[in-house]
Each structure stands twice: as structure tokens, then as C-alpha cells.
Write a protein that holds these residues in place. Sequence first.
Motif, PDB file in Angstrom:
ATOM      1  N   ILE A  98      38.841  34.873  29.127  1.00 30.92           N
ATOM      2  CA  ILE A  98      37.570  35.300  29.726  1.00 30.92           C
ATOM      3  C   ILE A  98      37.516  36.821  29.729  1.00 30.92           C
ATOM      4  O   ILE A  98      38.447  37.483  30.186  1.00 30.92           O
ATOM      5  CB  ILE A  98      37.432  34.765  31.166  1.00 30.92           C
ATOM      6  CG1 ILE A  98      37.515  33.235  31.180  1.00 30.92           C
ATOM      7  CG2 ILE A  98      36.123  35.238  31.796  1.00 30.92           C
ATOM      8  CD1 ILE A  98      37.623  32.640  32.567  1.00 30.92           C
ATOM      9  N   ARG A  99      36.417  37.384  29.242  1.00 30.47           N
ATOM     10  CA  ARG A  99      36.280  38.839  29.165  1.00 30.47           C
ATOM     11  C   ARG A  99      35.427  39.410  30.302  1.00 30.47           C
ATOM     12  O   ARG A  99      35.717  40.475  30.823  1.00 30.47           O
ATOM     13  CB  ARG A  99      35.686  39.238  27.809  1.00 30.47           C
ATOM     14  CG  ARG A  99      36.413  38.629  26.603  1.00 30.47           C
ATOM     15  CD  ARG A  99      37.885  39.023  26.548  1.00 30.47           C
ATOM     16  NE  ARG A  99      38.621  38.285  25.540  1.00 30.47           N
ATOM     17  CZ  ARG A  99      38.694  38.629  24.259  1.00 30.47           C
ATOM     18  NH1 ARG A  99      38.052  39.699  23.827  1.00 30.47           N
ATOM     19  NH2 ARG A  99      39.403  37.904  23.411  1.00 30.47           N
ATOM     20  N   HIS A 100      34.338  38.717  30.662  1.00 35.77           N
ATOM     21  CA  HIS A 100      33.459  39.153  31.747  1.00 35.77           C
ATOM     22  C   HIS A 100      33.272  37.974  32.705  1.00 35.77           C
ATOM     23  O   HIS A 100      32.822  36.910  32.280  1.00 35.77           O
ATOM     24  CB  HIS A 100      32.085  39.585  31.224  1.00 35.77           C
ATOM     25  CG  HIS A 100      32.124  40.694  30.220  1.00 35.77           C
ATOM     26  ND1 HIS A 100      32.436  40.481  28.893  1.00 35.77           N
ATOM     27  CD2 HIS A 100      31.895  42.021  30.348  1.00 35.77           C
ATOM     28  CE1 HIS A 100      32.386  41.639  28.245  1.00 35.77           C
ATOM     29  NE2 HIS A 100      32.070  42.583  29.102  1.00 35.77           N
ATOM     30  N   LEU A 101      33.621  38.180  33.969  1.00 30.74           N
ATOM     31  CA  LEU A 101      33.526  37.108  34.961  1.00 30.74           C
ATOM     32  C   LEU A 101      32.591  37.525  36.088  1.00 30.74           C
ATOM     33  O   LEU A 101      32.765  38.582  36.695  1.00 30.74           O
ATOM     34  CB  LEU A 101      34.910  36.790  35.531  1.00 30.74           C
ATOM     35  CG  LEU A 101      34.969  35.788  36.694  1.00 30.74           C
ATOM     36  CD1 LEU A 101      34.430  34.426  36.279  1.00 30.74           C
ATOM     37  CD2 LEU A 101      36.408  35.661  37.211  1.00 30.74           C
ATOM     38  N   THR A 102      31.595  36.679  36.351  1.00 36.09           N
ATOM     39  CA  THR A 102      30.666  36.895  37.457  1.00 36.09           C
ATOM     40  C   THR A 102      30.744  35.713  38.416  1.00 36.09           C
ATOM     41  O   THR A 102      30.601  34.561  38.000  1.00 36.09           O
ATOM     42  CB  THR A 102      29.216  37.024  36.947  1.00 36.09           C
ATOM     43  OG1 THR A 102      29.107  38.187  36.124  1.00 36.09           O
ATOM     44  CG2 THR A 102      28.236  37.138  38.108  1.00 36.09           C
ATOM     45  N   ILE A 103      30.998  36.011  39.688  1.00 38.46           N
ATOM     46  CA  ILE A 103      30.915  35.005  40.752  1.00 38.46           C
ATOM     47  C   ILE A 103      29.943  35.578  41.771  1.00 38.46           C
ATOM     48  O   ILE A 103      30.306  36.402  42.605  1.00 38.46           O
ATOM     49  CB  ILE A 103      32.288  34.723  41.384  1.00 38.46           C
ATOM     50  CG1 ILE A 103      33.306  34.331  40.311  1.00 38.46           C
ATOM     51  CG2 ILE A 103      32.171  33.618  42.435  1.00 38.46           C
ATOM     52  CD1 ILE A 103      34.727  34.201  40.826  1.00 38.46           C
ATOM     53  N   HIS A 104      28.695  35.171  41.682  1.00 36.22           N
ATOM     54  CA  HIS A 104      27.617  35.822  42.426  1.00 36.22           C
ATOM     55  C   HIS A 104      26.939  34.838  43.374  1.00 36.22           C
ATOM     56  O   HIS A 104      26.645  33.697  43.001  1.00 36.22           O
ATOM     57  CB  HIS A 104      26.590  36.384  41.433  1.00 36.22           C
ATOM     58  CG  HIS A 104      25.369  36.963  42.077  1.00 36.22           C
ATOM     59  ND1 HIS A 104      25.366  38.201  42.689  1.00 36.22           N
ATOM     60  CD2 HIS A 104      24.115  36.464  42.216  1.00 36.22           C
ATOM     61  CE1 HIS A 104      24.159  38.447  43.164  1.00 36.22           C
ATOM     62  NE2 HIS A 104      23.379  37.412  42.900  1.00 36.22           N
ATOM     63  N   THR A 130      37.733  42.393  31.450  1.00 37.93           N
ATOM     64  CA  THR A 130      37.339  43.802  31.511  1.00 37.93           C
ATOM     65  C   THR A 130      36.278  44.077  32.571  1.00 37.93           C
ATOM     66  O   THR A 130      36.138  45.213  33.017  1.00 37.93           O
ATOM     67  CB  THR A 130      36.812  44.294  30.147  1.00 37.93           C
ATOM     68  OG1 THR A 130      35.675  43.515  29.767  1.00 37.93           O
ATOM     69  CG2 THR A 130      37.892  44.185  29.077  1.00 37.93           C
ATOM     70  N   GLN A 131      35.517  43.054  32.972  1.00 32.41           N
ATOM     71  CA  GLN A 131      34.501  43.244  34.002  1.00 32.41           C
ATOM     72  C   GLN A 131      34.542  42.079  34.990  1.00 32.41           C
ATOM     73  O   GLN A 131      34.596  40.923  34.579  1.00 32.41           O
ATOM     74  CB  GLN A 131      33.102  43.342  33.385  1.00 32.41           C
ATOM     75  CG  GLN A 131      32.914  44.563  32.501  1.00 32.41           C
ATOM     76  CD  GLN A 131      31.477  44.733  32.033  1.00 32.41           C
ATOM     77  OE1 GLN A 131      30.535  44.322  32.696  1.00 32.41           O
ATOM     78  NE2 GLN A 131      31.310  45.349  30.881  1.00 32.41           N
ATOM     79  N   ILE A 134      35.367  47.565  35.062  1.00 31.53           N
ATOM     80  CA  ILE A 134      34.274  47.598  36.034  1.00 31.53           C
ATOM     81  C   ILE A 134      34.498  46.518  37.089  1.00 31.53           C
ATOM     82  O   ILE A 134      34.734  45.355  36.755  1.00 31.53           O
ATOM     83  CB  ILE A 134      32.911  47.380  35.346  1.00 31.53           C
ATOM     84  CG1 ILE A 134      32.647  48.480  34.314  1.00 31.53           C
ATOM     85  CG2 ILE A 134      31.784  47.347  36.377  1.00 31.53           C
ATOM     86  CD1 ILE A 134      31.395  48.253  33.481  1.00 31.53           C
ATOM     87  N   LEU A 135      34.414  46.916  38.363  1.00 31.29           N
ATOM     88  CA  LEU A 135      34.555  45.982  39.479  1.00 31.29           C
ATOM     89  C   LEU A 135      33.372  46.156  40.420  1.00 31.29           C
ATOM     90  O   LEU A 135      33.158  47.230  40.979  1.00 31.29           O
ATOM     91  CB  LEU A 135      35.863  46.233  40.227  1.00 31.29           C
ATOM     92  CG  LEU A 135      36.105  45.414  41.504  1.00 31.29           C
ATOM     93  CD1 LEU A 135      36.055  43.925  41.223  1.00 31.29           C
ATOM     94  CD2 LEU A 135      37.440  45.804  42.142  1.00 31.29           C
TER      95      LEU A 135
END
Length: 202
Positions: free
Chosen positions: A77-83, A103-104, A128-129
Motif C-alpha cells: 500500500i502506497r497511500h492509506l486514508t482512514i477518514h 508514503t502518505q 505526508i501525515l
Amino acid sequence: MWLKGVQQQCPTRSEISPCSCTLKKNGLDILCEFTDQQHISTAMGVLKRKEFVIFYLKLRHNNLRKLPGFIFLGLDIRHLTIHNSSLSTVEETSLSSIGKMLTQLDVSQNSLTTVPSSAYKSLHQLLILNMNHNKISVVHAKAFLGLDTLEILTLYENKITSIEDEAFVGLEKPTSGAFTIDSSTPTLRIHLNEHPIYVLPN
């Protein structure tokens, strides 16, 4: 980056339902919305069966109060969003298996009351965090230790009343000059409540 010799193809909707998949140039774009931990874990299990590059994994508007250990084991996984998923607990081993690829990370609009430092310490490629819109009141010492590649950290709209000494220790300046105060001084950019704080190199 594609995995050499591996053809990227979305699993069928029925295989990962209620999640969905779109094929992008750099890998898969997986979206899971309005579901829960059990269904998300099942979908992750399906994705582990093949060597997919998951460029975006977006978990939004879910009932995901805890991110369990090793939930992403075997995934790239390169970009993970838990929103907006009521997330309040990030277990120490929940992100360790993707630390060399991620990375993000976006965990905005959740219920985190503290920085989950033990889970973050293995994210050695993170740039990026985003921790905006949580319930963090204190940024404790060495909260981001291990995130030596981080370039942007955002903490807008939390409840921060205290930042302990050495809270940002271990955060190195970015190798590029993307964020600078002057033309010769690379910095790490940190945003707290609408105002950027620039951490100067020693």
C-alpha cells in the motif's frame, strides 16, 4: 512502481464487496465506505492472494474504532486514508507490515486522543501525515520518532493545549528543498491550528 512481471487487474466487485476497485496507472485504487472492520478485513484477505500494488486504499465513513494488528500484512500500500471512521485506537503492529512502502497516511476526522507513536515508528518512507480533526490534546515527547523522511505533518482542528519538549525530535528535514524559509535552508513543515511551524535544521 509496478511489480516486475505482475499484471495489475482489479478483483471483481463481488470478491471485495462492499469495497470497490479502480485500476490506475500506478496500481489499484481501493475504496471501502459505510462498512465495518469485519468486512474490511475480509476484503483485505482477498487482496492478499495476489501481488497487487495498491496505490490508494481509502477507508471512509466506516465503523472502524480500532485498527487491528497486521490487518495489512501481505499488502503493498502506497497511500492509506482512514477518514471519518471513528478510529480511536491504532494497534502497534497495524502498520508495521507496510512501513517500507507507505508514503502518505491520512487519519483525519477520527477520534484519536493521542499520537499513536508505537504504530508510526516503522513508517520509514512516510512523506505526508494528516491527523487533522481528531481529539489530540497533548503532543507528547518523541511523538513522531522514526518518521525520519516526513516532509509535511498537519494537525489542524485538534484540541492541542500542550506540546511537550522533544515532541518533534527525530523528524529530519526533507532531502529536497521543497519547503524552505530561504533558498538555502530546507525545513520540515508542521501545521498546527492554521499556522505553520517551521522546524529548522540544527
